[in-house]
Motif scaffolding. Structure first.
Motif, PDB file in Angstrom:
ATOM      1  N   ASN A 191      -7.226  -8.207   4.028  1.00  0.00           N
ATOM      2  CA  ASN A 191      -8.598  -8.482   4.475  1.00  0.00           C
ATOM      3  C   ASN A 191      -8.660  -9.627   5.475  1.00  0.00           C
ATOM      4  OD1 ASN A 191      -9.982  -6.550   2.991  1.00  0.00           O
ATOM      5  ND2 ASN A 191     -10.109  -7.817   1.177  1.00  0.00           N
ATOM      6  N   MET A 192      -7.667 -10.487   5.396  1.00  0.00           N
ATOM      7  CA  MET A 192      -7.637 -11.690   6.210  1.00  0.00           C
ATOM      8  C   MET A 192      -6.197 -11.902   6.676  1.00  0.00           C
ATOM      9  SD  MET A 192      -9.107 -15.315   4.811  1.00  0.00           S
ATOM     10  CE  MET A 192      -9.810 -16.541   5.877  1.00  0.00           C
ATOM     11  N   PRO A 193      -5.958 -12.306   7.912  1.00  0.00           N
ATOM     12  CA  PRO A 193      -4.574 -12.542   8.345  1.00  0.00           C
ATOM     13  C   PRO A 193      -3.871 -13.527   7.423  1.00  0.00           C
ATOM     14  CG  PRO A 193      -6.060 -12.589  10.222  1.00  0.00           C
ATOM     15  CD  PRO A 193      -6.929 -12.527   8.994  1.00  0.00           C
ATOM     16  N   ASP A 194      -2.636 -13.204   7.035  1.00  0.00           N
ATOM     17  CA  ASP A 194      -1.928 -14.019   6.056  1.00  0.00           C
ATOM     18  C   ASP A 194      -1.586 -15.406   6.564  1.00  0.00           C
ATOM     19  OD1 ASP A 194      -1.865 -12.305   3.823  1.00  0.00           O
ATOM     20  OD2 ASP A 194      -0.257 -11.123   4.716  1.00  0.00           O
ATOM     21  N   ASP A 195      -1.599 -15.607   7.885  1.00  0.00           N
ATOM     22  CA  ASP A 195      -1.275 -16.927   8.406  1.00  0.00           C
ATOM     23  C   ASP A 195      -2.530 -17.763   8.699  1.00  0.00           C
ATOM     24  OD1 ASP A 195      -2.154 -15.408  10.508  1.00  0.00           O
ATOM     25  OD2 ASP A 195      -0.486 -15.865  11.855  1.00  0.00           O
ATOM     26  N   HIS A 196      -3.679 -17.286   8.267  1.00  0.00           N
ATOM     27  CA  HIS A 196      -4.926 -18.025   8.463  1.00  0.00           C
ATOM     28  C   HIS A 196      -4.924 -19.268   7.573  1.00  0.00           C
ATOM     29  CE1 HIS A 196      -9.227 -18.953   8.612  1.00  0.00           C
ATOM     30  NE2 HIS A 196      -9.343 -18.107   9.625  1.00  0.00           N
ATOM     31  N   ARG A 197      -5.493 -20.362   8.049  1.00  0.00           N
ATOM     32  CA  ARG A 197      -5.456 -21.627   7.305  1.00  0.00           C
ATOM     33  C   ARG A 197      -6.240 -21.550   5.991  1.00  0.00           C
ATOM     34  NH1 ARG A 197      -9.961 -24.791   7.469  1.00  0.00           N
ATOM     35  NH2 ARG A 197     -11.665 -24.067   8.800  1.00  0.00           N
ATOM     36  N   LEU A 198      -7.131 -20.558   5.855  1.00  0.00           N
ATOM     37  CA  LEU A 198      -7.918 -20.426   4.629  1.00  0.00           C
ATOM     38  C   LEU A 198      -7.427 -19.291   3.738  1.00  0.00           C
ATOM     39  CD1 LEU A 198     -11.500 -20.923   6.130  1.00  0.00           C
ATOM     40  CD2 LEU A 198     -10.188 -22.578   4.775  1.00  0.00           C
ATOM     41  N   ALA A 199      -6.381 -18.593   4.155  1.00  0.00           N
ATOM     42  CA  ALA A 199      -5.842 -17.485   3.365  1.00  0.00           C
ATOM     43  C   ALA A 199      -4.846 -18.031   2.339  1.00  0.00           C
ATOM     44  CB  ALA A 199      -5.166 -16.465   4.270  1.00  0.00           C
ATOM     45  N   VAL A 200      -5.244 -17.997   1.078  1.00  0.00           N
ATOM     46  CA  VAL A 200      -4.407 -18.600   0.033  1.00  0.00           C
ATOM     47  C   VAL A 200      -3.334 -17.647  -0.446  1.00  0.00           C
ATOM     48  CG1 VAL A 200      -4.420 -19.702  -2.243  1.00  0.00           C
ATOM     49  CG2 VAL A 200      -6.355 -20.030  -0.686  1.00  0.00           C
ATOM     50  N   GLY A 201      -3.711 -16.413  -0.784  1.00  0.00           N
ATOM     51  CA  GLY A 201      -2.731 -15.462  -1.277  1.00  0.00           C
ATOM     52  C   GLY A 201      -3.339 -14.500  -2.275  1.00  0.00           C
ATOM     53  N   VAL A 202      -2.477 -13.798  -3.008  1.00  0.00           N
ATOM     54  CA  VAL A 202      -2.894 -12.732  -3.930  1.00  0.00           C
ATOM     55  C   VAL A 202      -2.966 -13.261  -5.349  1.00  0.00           C
ATOM     56  CG1 VAL A 202      -2.300 -10.446  -4.834  1.00  0.00           C
ATOM     57  CG2 VAL A 202      -1.861 -10.988  -2.427  1.00  0.00           C
ATOM     58  N   ILE A 203      -4.085 -12.975  -6.022  1.00  0.00           N
ATOM     59  CA  ILE A 203      -4.240 -13.387  -7.414  1.00  0.00           C
ATOM     60  C   ILE A 203      -3.888 -12.230  -8.346  1.00  0.00           C
ATOM     61  CG2 ILE A 203      -6.079 -15.014  -6.834  1.00  0.00           C
ATOM     62  CD1 ILE A 203      -8.032 -12.958  -8.138  1.00  0.00           C
ATOM     63  N   GLY A 204      -3.741 -12.566  -9.628  1.00  0.00           N
ATOM     64  CA  GLY A 204      -3.569 -11.532 -10.636  1.00  0.00           C
ATOM     65  C   GLY A 204      -2.197 -11.511 -11.251  1.00  0.00           C
ATOM     66  N   ASP A 205      -1.802 -10.343 -11.708  1.00  0.00           N
ATOM     67  CA  ASP A 205      -0.578 -10.180 -12.493  1.00  0.00           C
ATOM     68  C   ASP A 205       0.594  -9.720 -11.641  1.00  0.00           C
ATOM     69  OD1 ASP A 205       1.072 -10.055 -14.717  1.00  0.00           O
ATOM     70  OD2 ASP A 205       0.311  -8.122 -15.417  1.00  0.00           O
ATOM     71  N   ASN A 206       0.398  -8.663 -10.877  1.00  0.00           N
ATOM     72  CA  ASN A 206       1.497  -7.984 -10.204  1.00  0.00           C
ATOM     73  C   ASN A 206       1.655  -8.484  -8.774  1.00  0.00           C
ATOM     74  OD1 ASN A 206       3.432  -6.168  -9.351  1.00  0.00           O
ATOM     75  ND2 ASN A 206       2.418  -4.383 -10.212  1.00  0.00           N
ATOM     76  N   GLY A 207       2.778  -9.177  -8.490  1.00  0.00           N
ATOM     77  CA  GLY A 207       3.023  -9.660  -7.142  1.00  0.00           C
ATOM     78  C   GLY A 207       2.142 -10.817  -6.735  1.00  0.00           C
ATOM     79  N   PHE A 208       1.696 -11.595  -7.696  1.00  0.00           N
ATOM     80  CA  PHE A 208       0.762 -12.698  -7.449  1.00  0.00           C
ATOM     81  C   PHE A 208       1.438 -13.864  -6.717  1.00  0.00           C
ATOM     82  CE2 PHE A 208       3.222 -13.882 -11.042  1.00  0.00           C
ATOM     83  CZ  PHE A 208       3.253 -15.254 -11.081  1.00  0.00           C
TER      84      PHE A 208
END
Length: 584
Positions: free
Chosen positions: A246-263
């Motif tokens: 949804n958001m470029p992964d290198d954006h300064r506000l892009a934190v990452g993926v939450i949850g269980d699988n591949g978090f």
């Protein structure tokens, strides 16, 4: 007009450019009508009804239009069940036409007789049998309206063969279409203005706010709006697995993926420590909340939800605010409402803390991403792919099976291009989707390179679709993760203490040889150097599909980045140490 001509005329009227399917005894009249209009609508023959469904699913995921597929009666309908269930539960608009036995044959022991309307009813938004050829236009309008309005989903129409052969006076029917329902979301809705004002107040008054962007944001094509709102208010953004990209992964506000699988550990940490969390287009289900055990500090009374489906609101936590409506439309209004005098310094310390954690994570992950081992580690393979994708420099449609590739792709894949899309069918986790999905992804937008990722378990289920890719000259890049096992299930066996695993191993396929037998260009990669060479050649290859047979470590050999699995091994899932966690 014949009923078959009415069906095709209505599909063309709704802007359907391609219909996927498999020929059978009952759908010959439909094929005759399609052939008469092949300059306006294309039929794509799959080798299996399940594959045709996954093609339609991918088409629906990567466009703003519903995917359409058809199948003959009996077994064809039963083979279509898995993709329809996946699409419906994943809120992907798909319309299935099962062409059934003639109505006079009902209840008389006719071959392939099956009550398809009842069969599909539990897994669709609407499942009906057509009993009058004159009602075909009305029912098709209802199908598109149902699939595309509200929460998108799957619709099934059971059309008896005699309905397609019936003669209908065109003066007795109306072939009009609802233009709003040619795409989704049809009839997008907004909540009362007061709710949006309350939500804006919550966002701007919080010291540690967080936005969680889910799969609904991808469905609504609202990634740019999430980014713009986050930038205006200086709020960090996490995504769910299905919201990734949804958001470029290198954006300064892009934190990452939450949850269980591949978090990402820092993303889960952010969810636990935020003082206010806005979930957009997420069910907040078992994967996101790790079986409703995370965050350890409950989310009650610090969550607001934006969702098109009110039945998901406050289903698992006590919301501060529930906002029903279309994600993109709501976000656009919130952007307009953002106060001009908002001070970004208020949340900058929170953003800096998360970026420091994120930087530490990637620094500590470097030994895994650069490891040169045999067999090749998944982390190293993902880095090779990241580098090749960036060097390619053009948008792609990436579709990953729910099994072997998921945890490592979700954690380590980096999507920097705004137009590149990444999809994982996560509702039921069925294997065998990614290979045929590349066909639907290509028809969705031929300017985007279709890329399919799957394990060898999935490969064995849909290998016949290699012929489809070659016949259609789809320039798909297929990444086969080959290790001779149903790795996820074998890992579960070992997680439960069973080192002598049962019923999960098979002979590793000779992927390159199989692909070449279907006239695909193919390579085998057993280390990072060979994978780099193969990926460069694959991205440069434009004459049809190609496959890379990647001999890779199984997730049954080393515990993958799955929060609940690491917890069962008495490891801290939020640790950013790059350590190997073994089952024994």
């Amino acid at each position: 007009m014949r009923g078959a001509d009415i069906v095709v005329d209505m599909l063309i009227g709704y802007g359907v450019e391609v219909i996927f399917g498999v020929p059978g005894d009952t759908n010959v009249p439909l094929y005759e009508a399609l052939q008469d209009r092949e300059d306006e609508i294309r039929h794509v023959m799959a080798r299996d009804e399940r594959s045709a469904g996954y093609m339609a699913d991918a088409y629906g995921r990567f466009t703003s239009k519903p995917g359409v597929f058809e199948c003959p009666s009996g077994a064809g309908a039963m083979y279509s069940l898995p993709p329809v269930a996946e699409s419906n539960s994943s809120s992907v608009p798909v319309i299935l036409l099962t062409i059934d036995i003639p109505l006079p044959g009902e209840g008389r022991g006719m071959l392939t007789e099956l009550d398809c309307a009842r069969l599909f009813d539990p897994i669709t938004k609407m499942s009906v049998q057509v009993k009058s050829a004159e009602k075909l236009p009305e029912i098709i309008r209802r199908a598109f309206r149902t699939a595309c309005s509200g929460k998108p989903g799957a619709v099934h129409l059971q059309i008896p063969e005699d309905m397609l052969l019936a003669e209908v006076d065109p003066r007795s029917i109306s072939l009009h279409v609802e233009t709003e329902c040619r795409q989704f979301p049809a009839y997008p809705t907004l909540p009362p203005a007061a709710k949006l004002e309350t939500l804006m107040s919550l966002l701007t008054s919080s010291k540690k706010p967080l936005i969680v962007s889910g799969g609904g944001v991808n469905r609504s094509c609202a990634g740019p709006e999430v980014t713009e709102l986050a930038e205006k208010l200086n709020i960090p953004v996490c995504t769910t697995m299905t919201g990734q990209g949804n958001m470029p992964d290198d954006h300064r506000l892009a934190v990452g993926v939450i949850g269980d699988n591949g978090f990402h550990p820092h993303a889960n940490w952010a969810l636990e420590h935020a003082d206010f969390v806005l979930f957009v287009g997420s069910k907040m289900g078992s994967v996101v909340t790790i079986g409703w055990t995370f965050p350890k500090i409950t989310l009650n009374k610090r969550v607001a939800q934006i969702d098109i489906d009110p039945t998901t609101m406050a289903n698992n936590y006590e919301n501060m605010l529930s906002v029903q409506g279309d994600a993109r439309l709501i976000l656009q209004h919130l952007i307009e409402m953002a106060p001009a005098n908002h001070d970004p310094a208020k949340t900058q310390g929170w953003v800096d803390d998360l970026n420091e954690l994120r930087a530490n994570f990637w620094e500590n992950a470097e030994p895994l991403l650069s490891a040169e081992t045999s067999p090749l580690r998944p982390e190293r393979a993902v880095r090779c792919f990241n580098e090749a994708l960036e060097a390619y420099g053009k948008p792609a449609h990436i579709y990953s099976d729910a099994g072997t590739p998921t945890p490592y792709m979700t954690r380590f894949l980096k999507i920097r291009d705004r137009h590149t899309r990444f999809a994982i069918p996560r509702a039921f986790g069925g294997l065998g989707s990614a290979l045929p999905a590349t066909v639907g992804a290509w028809f969705a937008n031929k300017d985007h390179r279709p890329i399919g990722m799957f394990g060898d378990g999935s490969f064995g289920m849909t290998v016949g679709e290699l012929e489809t890719l070659v016949r259609l000259q789809v320039p798909a890049i297929l990444l086969l993760f080959n290790n001779g096992t149903f790795g996820w299930i074998k890992g579960l066996h070992r997680l439960k203490g069973h080192n002598q695993c049962f019923g999960v191993d098979f002979m590793p396929p000779k992927g390159q040889a199989i692909a070449e037998a279907f006239d695909l260009k193919a390579w085998t990669a057993t280390n990072s150097s060979e994978l780099d060479v193969a990926l460069e050649a694959a991205f440069a290859h434009k004459d049809g599909p190609c496959l890379i047979d990647i001999h890779i470590e199984s997730i049954a050999d080393r515990v993958p980045p799955v929060y609940s699995w690491l917890s069962k091994r008495s490891k801290d899932p939020l640790s950013i140490d790059a350590e190997d966690v073994r089952y024994f």
